[in-house]
Motif scaffolding. Structure first.
Motif, PDB file in Angstrom:
ATOM      1  N   THR A 140     -31.886  20.378   4.534  1.00  0.00           N
ATOM      2  CA  THR A 140     -30.730  19.844   5.227  1.00  0.00           C
ATOM      3  C   THR A 140     -29.563  20.911   4.598  1.00  0.00           C
ATOM      4  O   THR A 140     -29.769  21.357   3.724  1.00  0.00           O
ATOM      5  CB  THR A 140     -30.514  18.553   4.668  1.00  0.00           C
ATOM      6  N   PHE A 141     -28.354  20.518   4.856  1.00  0.00           N
ATOM      7  CA  PHE A 141     -27.201  21.183   4.556  1.00  0.00           C
ATOM      8  C   PHE A 141     -26.932  20.619   3.143  1.00  0.00           C
ATOM      9  O   PHE A 141     -26.433  21.722   2.489  1.00  0.00           O
ATOM     10  CB  PHE A 141     -26.045  20.846   5.631  1.00  0.00           C
ATOM     11  N   GLY A 142     -27.281  19.569   2.786  1.00  0.00           N
ATOM     12  CA  GLY A 142     -27.222  19.119   1.542  1.00  0.00           C
ATOM     13  C   GLY A 142     -28.034  19.934   0.370  1.00  0.00           C
ATOM     14  O   GLY A 142     -27.546  20.116  -0.627  1.00  0.00           O
ATOM     15  N   GLU A 143     -29.059  20.108   0.786  1.00  0.00           N
ATOM     16  CA  GLU A 143     -30.041  20.699   0.170  1.00  0.00           C
ATOM     17  C   GLU A 143     -29.496  22.178  -0.134  1.00  0.00           C
ATOM     18  O   GLU A 143     -29.692  22.833  -1.093  1.00  0.00           O
ATOM     19  CB  GLU A 143     -31.681  20.851   0.647  1.00  0.00           C
ATOM     20  N   MET A 144     -29.259  22.879   1.060  1.00  0.00           N
ATOM     21  CA  MET A 144     -28.651  24.188   0.906  1.00  0.00           C
ATOM     22  C   MET A 144     -27.458  24.242   0.014  1.00  0.00           C
ATOM     23  O   MET A 144     -27.582  25.253  -0.906  1.00  0.00           O
ATOM     24  CB  MET A 144     -28.133  24.636   2.589  1.00  0.00           C
ATOM     25  N   ARG A 145     -26.575  23.367   0.057  1.00  0.00           N
ATOM     26  CA  ARG A 145     -25.394  23.502  -0.784  1.00  0.00           C
ATOM     27  C   ARG A 145     -25.662  23.140  -2.408  1.00  0.00           C
ATOM     28  O   ARG A 145     -25.202  23.844  -3.082  1.00  0.00           O
ATOM     29  CB  ARG A 145     -24.312  22.352  -0.253  1.00  0.00           C
ATOM     30  N   GLU A 146     -26.737  22.522  -2.472  1.00  0.00           N
ATOM     31  CA  GLU A 146     -27.275  22.402  -3.983  1.00  0.00           C
ATOM     32  C   GLU A 146     -27.886  23.716  -4.413  1.00  0.00           C
ATOM     33  O   GLU A 146     -27.813  24.024  -5.752  1.00  0.00           O
ATOM     34  CB  GLU A 146     -28.502  21.283  -4.138  1.00  0.00           C
ATOM     35  N   MET A 147     -28.441  24.584  -3.441  1.00  0.00           N
ATOM     36  CA  MET A 147     -28.705  25.857  -3.933  1.00  0.00           C
ATOM     37  C   MET A 147     -27.448  26.929  -4.092  1.00  0.00           C
ATOM     38  O   MET A 147     -27.529  28.054  -4.698  1.00  0.00           O
ATOM     39  CB  MET A 147     -29.700  26.676  -3.100  1.00  0.00           C
TER      40      MET A 147
ATOM     41  N   PRO B 117     -25.040  28.332  -1.424  1.00  0.00           N
ATOM     42  CA  PRO B 117     -24.760  28.690  -0.234  1.00  0.00           C
ATOM     43  C   PRO B 117     -23.600  27.654   0.308  1.00  0.00           C
ATOM     44  O   PRO B 117     -24.079  26.589   0.499  1.00  0.00           O
ATOM     45  CB  PRO B 117     -25.959  29.217   0.726  1.00  0.00           C
ATOM     46  N   ARG B 118     -22.423  28.460   0.852  1.00  0.00           N
ATOM     47  CA  ARG B 118     -21.656  27.479   1.644  1.00  0.00           C
ATOM     48  C   ARG B 118     -21.332  27.983   2.994  1.00  0.00           C
ATOM     49  O   ARG B 118     -20.569  27.262   3.677  1.00  0.00           O
ATOM     50  CB  ARG B 118     -20.217  27.391   0.899  1.00  0.00           C
TER      51      ARG B 118
ATOM     52  N   HIS C 157     -27.634  39.701  18.180  1.00  0.00           N
ATOM     53  CA  HIS C 157     -26.269  39.309  17.865  1.00  0.00           C
ATOM     54  C   HIS C 157     -26.261  38.189  16.595  1.00  0.00           C
ATOM     55  O   HIS C 157     -26.994  37.474  16.716  1.00  0.00           O
ATOM     56  CB  HIS C 157     -25.591  38.694  19.069  1.00  0.00           C
ATOM     57  N   HIS C 158     -25.402  38.500  15.476  1.00  0.00           N
ATOM     58  CA  HIS C 158     -25.303  37.418  14.628  1.00  0.00           C
ATOM     59  C   HIS C 158     -23.847  36.926  14.417  1.00  0.00           C
ATOM     60  O   HIS C 158     -23.120  37.709  14.351  1.00  0.00           O
ATOM     61  CB  HIS C 158     -26.331  37.815  13.432  1.00  0.00           C
ATOM     62  N   VAL C 159     -23.817  35.978  13.451  1.00  0.00           N
ATOM     63  CA  VAL C 159     -22.626  35.586  12.933  1.00  0.00           C
ATOM     64  C   VAL C 159     -22.803  34.559  11.808  1.00  0.00           C
ATOM     65  O   VAL C 159     -23.630  34.041  11.790  1.00  0.00           O
ATOM     66  CB  VAL C 159     -21.675  34.840  14.325  1.00  0.00           C
ATOM     67  N   ALA C 160     -21.622  34.793  10.773  1.00  0.00           N
ATOM     68  CA  ALA C 160     -21.713  33.959   9.494  1.00  0.00           C
ATOM     69  C   ALA C 160     -20.707  32.941   9.722  1.00  0.00           C
ATOM     70  O   ALA C 160     -19.585  33.178  10.259  1.00  0.00           O
ATOM     71  CB  ALA C 160     -21.305  34.911   8.345  1.00  0.00           C
ATOM     72  N   LEU C 161     -21.072  31.791   9.822  1.00  0.00           N
ATOM     73  CA  LEU C 161     -19.939  30.501   9.851  1.00  0.00           C
ATOM     74  C   LEU C 161     -19.845  29.654   8.359  1.00  0.00           C
ATOM     75  O   LEU C 161     -20.811  29.587   7.743  1.00  0.00           O
ATOM     76  CB  LEU C 161     -20.538  29.658  10.847  1.00  0.00           C
ATOM     77  N   GLU C 162     -18.760  29.096   8.132  1.00  0.00           N
ATOM     78  CA  GLU C 162     -18.749  28.236   7.064  1.00  0.00           C
ATOM     79  C   GLU C 162     -19.546  27.105   7.461  1.00  0.00           C
ATOM     80  O   GLU C 162     -19.469  26.661   8.746  1.00  0.00           O
ATOM     81  CB  GLU C 162     -17.120  27.755   6.985  1.00  0.00           C
TER      82      GLU C 162
ATOM     83  N   PRO D 142     -23.116  36.935  -1.778  1.00  0.00           N
ATOM     84  CA  PRO D 142     -21.920  36.662  -2.503  1.00  0.00           C
ATOM     85  C   PRO D 142     -20.860  36.664  -1.707  1.00  0.00           C
ATOM     86  O   PRO D 142     -20.802  37.729  -1.130  1.00  0.00           O
ATOM     87  CB  PRO D 142     -21.919  37.599  -3.834  1.00  0.00           C
ATOM     88  N   PRO D 143     -19.669  36.014  -1.838  1.00  0.00           N
ATOM     89  CA  PRO D 143     -18.508  36.002  -1.053  1.00  0.00           C
ATOM     90  C   PRO D 143     -17.970  37.400  -1.359  1.00  0.00           C
ATOM     91  O   PRO D 143     -18.021  37.851  -2.470  1.00  0.00           O
ATOM     92  CB  PRO D 143     -17.733  35.097  -1.627  1.00  0.00           C
ATOM     93  N   LYS D 144     -17.516  37.873  -0.317  1.00  0.00           N
ATOM     94  CA  LYS D 144     -16.749  39.492  -0.451  1.00  0.00           C
ATOM     95  C   LYS D 144     -15.445  39.182  -1.053  1.00  0.00           C
ATOM     96  O   LYS D 144     -14.635  38.101  -1.027  1.00  0.00           O
ATOM     97  CB  LYS D 144     -16.531  40.049   1.070  1.00  0.00           C
ATOM     98  N   MET D 145     -14.818  40.146  -1.816  1.00  0.00           N
ATOM     99  CA  MET D 145     -13.627  40.154  -2.534  1.00  0.00           C
ATOM    100  C   MET D 145     -12.590  39.976  -1.453  1.00  0.00           C
ATOM    101  O   MET D 145     -12.374  40.623  -0.343  1.00  0.00           O
ATOM    102  CB  MET D 145     -13.294  41.364  -3.178  1.00  0.00           C
ATOM    103  N   GLY D 146     -11.594  38.978  -1.919  1.00  0.00           N
ATOM    104  CA  GLY D 146     -10.360  39.006  -0.893  1.00  0.00           C
ATOM    105  C   GLY D 146     -10.546  38.004   0.032  1.00  0.00           C
ATOM    106  O   GLY D 146      -9.536  37.772   1.020  1.00  0.00           O
ATOM    107  N   THR D 147     -11.857  37.060   0.049  1.00  0.00           N
ATOM    108  CA  THR D 147     -11.892  36.005   1.175  1.00  0.00           C
ATOM    109  C   THR D 147     -11.899  34.661   0.507  1.00  0.00           C
ATOM    110  O   THR D 147     -12.241  34.669  -0.726  1.00  0.00           O
ATOM    111  CB  THR D 147     -13.203  36.369   1.873  1.00  0.00           C
ATOM    112  N   ASN D 148     -11.767  33.650   1.245  1.00  0.00           N
ATOM    113  CA  ASN D 148     -11.797  32.452   0.751  1.00  0.00           C
ATOM    114  C   ASN D 148     -13.501  31.574   0.728  1.00  0.00           C
ATOM    115  O   ASN D 148     -13.636  30.615   0.183  1.00  0.00           O
ATOM    116  CB  ASN D 148     -11.014  31.332   1.543  1.00  0.00           C
ATOM    117  N   ALA D 149     -14.100  32.524   1.277  1.00  0.00           N
ATOM    118  CA  ALA D 149     -15.532  32.127   1.400  1.00  0.00           C
ATOM    119  C   ALA D 149     -16.506  32.004  -0.012  1.00  0.00           C
ATOM    120  O   ALA D 149     -16.278  32.674  -0.680  1.00  0.00           O
ATOM    121  CB  ALA D 149     -16.396  32.697   2.342  1.00  0.00           C
TER     122      ALA D 149
END
Length: 87
Positions: free
Chosen positions: A20-27, A29-30, A40-45, A80-87
């Motif tokens: 679940t997204f809850g289990e993922m967040r406990e580990m 990742p956001r 084709h691929h994409v990263a999403l919040e 890990p989030p890239k420098m200068g991003t909000n992620a």
């Protein structure tokens, strides 16, 4: 001694049931990575989806903007989030 078989829960259509997204967040990742079969691929919040929803529940809903096919592989983004991003 024969190898131990583990039961992997599956959806009615046979796809593997993911965390679940809850289990993922406990580990940690956001974000999630969404991969189409065409490459084709994409990263999403991931904040838009509730904790109780499974990553695999979303897979059949995605439509690729590259090739137009329906269905994707959704995975946690452990990078890990890239420098200068909000992620």
């Amino acid at each position: 001694m024969p190898p131990v078989r583990r039961h992997t829960p599956t959806h009615a259509d046979g796809r593997q049931m993911k965390i679940t997204f809850g289990e993922m967040r406990e580990m940690g990742p956001r974000r999630v990575l969404v991969y189409c079969h065409c490459g084709h691929h994409v990263a999403l919040e991931a904040d838009r989806w509730p904790d109780s929803m499974r990553l695999s529940d979303l897979e059949p809903r995605f439509v690729c903007q590259g090739c137009g096919s329906r269905g994707a592989d959704v995975r946690p983004d452990f990078a890990p989030p890239k420098m200068g991003t909000n992620a």
